[in-house]
Design a protein around this motif. Structure first.
Motif, PDB file in Angstrom:
ATOM      1  N   GLU A  97       0.834  -1.206   0.000  1.00 30.48           N
ATOM      2  CA  GLU A  97       0.000   0.000   0.000  1.00 30.48           C
ATOM      3  C   GLU A  97       0.865   1.251   0.000  1.00 30.48           C
ATOM      4  O   GLU A  97       0.584   2.240  -0.698  1.00 30.48           O
ATOM      5  N   ALA A  98       1.958   1.204   0.784  1.00 35.10           N
ATOM      6  CA  ALA A  98       2.858   2.358   0.883  1.00 35.10           C
ATOM      7  C   ALA A  98       3.625   2.596  -0.413  1.00 35.10           C
ATOM      8  O   ALA A  98       4.113   3.705  -0.650  1.00 35.10           O
ATOM      9  N   ARG A 145       0.522   8.343   6.738  1.00 36.36           N
ATOM     10  CA  ARG A 145       1.605   9.262   6.385  1.00 36.36           C
ATOM     11  C   ARG A 145       1.886   9.266   4.885  1.00 36.36           C
ATOM     12  O   ARG A 145       2.436  10.240   4.369  1.00 36.36           O
ATOM     13  N   ILE A 146       1.489   8.227   4.175  1.00 31.54           N
ATOM     14  CA  ILE A 146       1.728   8.214   2.736  1.00 31.54           C
ATOM     15  C   ILE A 146       0.927   9.309   2.031  1.00 31.54           C
ATOM     16  O   ILE A 146       1.291   9.739   0.932  1.00 31.54           O
ATOM     17  N   LEU A 147      -0.151   9.771   2.658  1.00 33.39           N
ATOM     18  CA  LEU A 147      -0.965  10.825   2.052  1.00 33.39           C
ATOM     19  C   LEU A 147      -0.294  12.186   2.131  1.00 33.39           C
ATOM     20  O   LEU A 147      -0.688  13.122   1.423  1.00 33.39           O
ATOM     21  N   ASP A 148       0.706  12.315   2.995  1.00 34.20           N
ATOM     22  CA  ASP A 148       1.399  13.590   3.174  1.00 34.20           C
ATOM     23  C   ASP A 148       2.752  13.617   2.491  1.00 34.20           C
ATOM     24  O   ASP A 148       3.513  14.572   2.659  1.00 34.20           O
ATOM     25  N   PRO A 152       2.147  11.710  -3.172  1.00 32.35           N
ATOM     26  CA  PRO A 152       1.260  10.716  -2.573  1.00 32.35           C
ATOM     27  C   PRO A 152       0.587   9.872  -3.649  1.00 32.35           C
ATOM     28  O   PRO A 152       0.515  10.273  -4.819  1.00 32.35           O
ATOM     29  N   PRO A 153       0.079   8.708  -3.269  1.00 30.97           N
ATOM     30  CA  PRO A 153      -0.650   7.894  -4.244  1.00 30.97           C
ATOM     31  C   PRO A 153      -1.969   8.568  -4.617  1.00 30.97           C
ATOM     32  O   PRO A 153      -2.575   9.275  -3.802  1.00 30.97           O
ATOM     33  N   LEU A 154      -2.396   8.375  -5.841  1.00 28.48           N
ATOM     34  CA  LEU A 154      -3.738   8.789  -6.226  1.00 28.48           C
ATOM     35  C   LEU A 154      -4.709   7.809  -5.587  1.00 28.48           C
ATOM     36  O   LEU A 154      -4.516   6.592  -5.674  1.00 28.48           O
ATOM     37  N   ARG A 187      -8.207  17.618  -1.293  1.00 30.24           N
ATOM     38  CA  ARG A 187      -6.923  17.179  -1.849  1.00 30.24           C
ATOM     39  C   ARG A 187      -7.176  16.603  -3.239  1.00 30.24           C
ATOM     40  O   ARG A 187      -7.975  15.678  -3.390  1.00 30.24           O
ATOM     41  N   GLU A 188      -6.493  17.110  -4.211  1.00 29.30           N
ATOM     42  CA  GLU A 188      -6.784  16.709  -5.584  1.00 29.30           C
ATOM     43  C   GLU A 188      -6.506  15.243  -5.850  1.00 29.30           C
ATOM     44  O   GLU A 188      -7.057  14.663  -6.795  1.00 29.30           O
ATOM     45  N   TRP A 189      -5.669  14.598  -5.037  1.00 33.35           N
ATOM     46  CA  TRP A 189      -5.338  13.198  -5.276  1.00 33.35           C
ATOM     47  C   TRP A 189      -6.205  12.241  -4.455  1.00 33.35           C
ATOM     48  O   TRP A 189      -6.005  11.039  -4.480  1.00 33.35           O
TER      49      TRP A 189
END
Length: 282
Positions: A97-98, A145-148, A152-154, A187-189
């Protein structure tokens, strides 16, 4: 007299963290209470972490790094420690996932873990858990934390409207959770769609699932049963998962209409309503 528990640093990330904390603290010629005073915690907590009886938080790790001048050693280690607190069968998924460039998730009952508030996560994990609940909540928050990250992943999440109505942790927890979903829409993603009740029978009836796409690795589909999770790169499973997800997106409300549905449920079901004696009920 302090009971010093000997640790095997190779036993687990938590044991390694504890042994390094003890070693670097002693090199700095600080007793547990003295270090605790510097970083605003008790010496007892320092001792519990040094003996792997307590899981450190990221905030604790950053304060220890500053106090001992370690150059970020513990801030780097704590990610491994917290990941080790996830269920063994889930750790491989969390690692993938990360690394994912694109995450597609359908959730039938709960808010996706990466989008949960701390209070909502605590209520979910507290239903049935063994061990340290604080550590399990911290591990779930660490995943987010991956969102920051800088890249970041879409993420595209389709959730059944039932998720909005299933009261987890009480009215205030749910209100804050739905408000968090609305904030994330900025957040656009991150995109969230609600599959409304009026959609009737739909492709997600068999249950929740996630699709992970990567820049360099094979795509994966992930499902869970009541015992553990299952992750596969089987082409047939990926084809079926992708087709189901396409149907779910088509049946769901638009992103804009989904935000309006979330806001409406938040106010109508979890808002502040007067009770007969005139007081406000949270």
């Amino acid at each position: 007299m302090v009971n010093i528990r000997e640790l095997d640093p190779s036993a687990s990330p938590l044991d390694y963290y504890g042994s390094e904390l003890r070693r670097l603290r002693e090199e700095a010629r600080l007793k547990q209470g003295a270090l605790g005073g510097i970083i605003f915690c008790t010496g007892s907590l320092i001792g519990q972490i040094e003996t792997a009886r307590k899981v450190p938080t990221r905030d604790f790790s950053e304060r220890v790094d500053a106090a001992l001048g370690t150059g970020g050693v513990f801030s780097r280690l704590v990610g491994l420690v917290l990941r080790s607190q996830l269920p063994t069968w889930f750790q491989a998924y969390a690692e993938m996932e990360a690394k994912a460039a694109y995450i597609s998730s359908y959730q039938a009952q709960l808010v996706y873990g990466l989008l949960q508030t701390k209070a909502y996560a605590r209520a979910v994990l507290g239903v049935r858990t063994d061990g340290d609940l604080d550590a399990k909540v911290a591990a779930r928050m660490e995943r987010q934390r991956i969102l920051d990250r800088e890249n970041p992943p879409l993420m595209w999440v389709v959730m059944s409207e039932a998720v909005l109505h299933q009261e987890i942790g009480g009215r205030e927890v749910m209100r804050n959770q739905l408000a968090h979903l609305l904030d994330l829409q900025g957040r656009e993603w991150v995109k969230v769609q609600i599959l409304p009740f009026e959609a009737g029978a739909h492709a997600g009836l068999p249950g929740s699932f996630n699709l992970l796409r990567f820049d360099d690795d094979p795509d994966l589909v992930y499902t869970e049963d009541f015992v553990q999770g299952h992750m596969t790169a089987n082409p047939q499973a990926l084809r079926e998962g992708s087709l189901r997800y396409d149907h779910l997106q088509a049946a769901a409300l638009s992103v804009k209409d989904s935000a309006e549905r979330i806001a409406r449920v938040m106010e109508e079901r979890y808002g502040h309503h007067p009770v007969p004696d005139g007081r406000a009920m949270a």
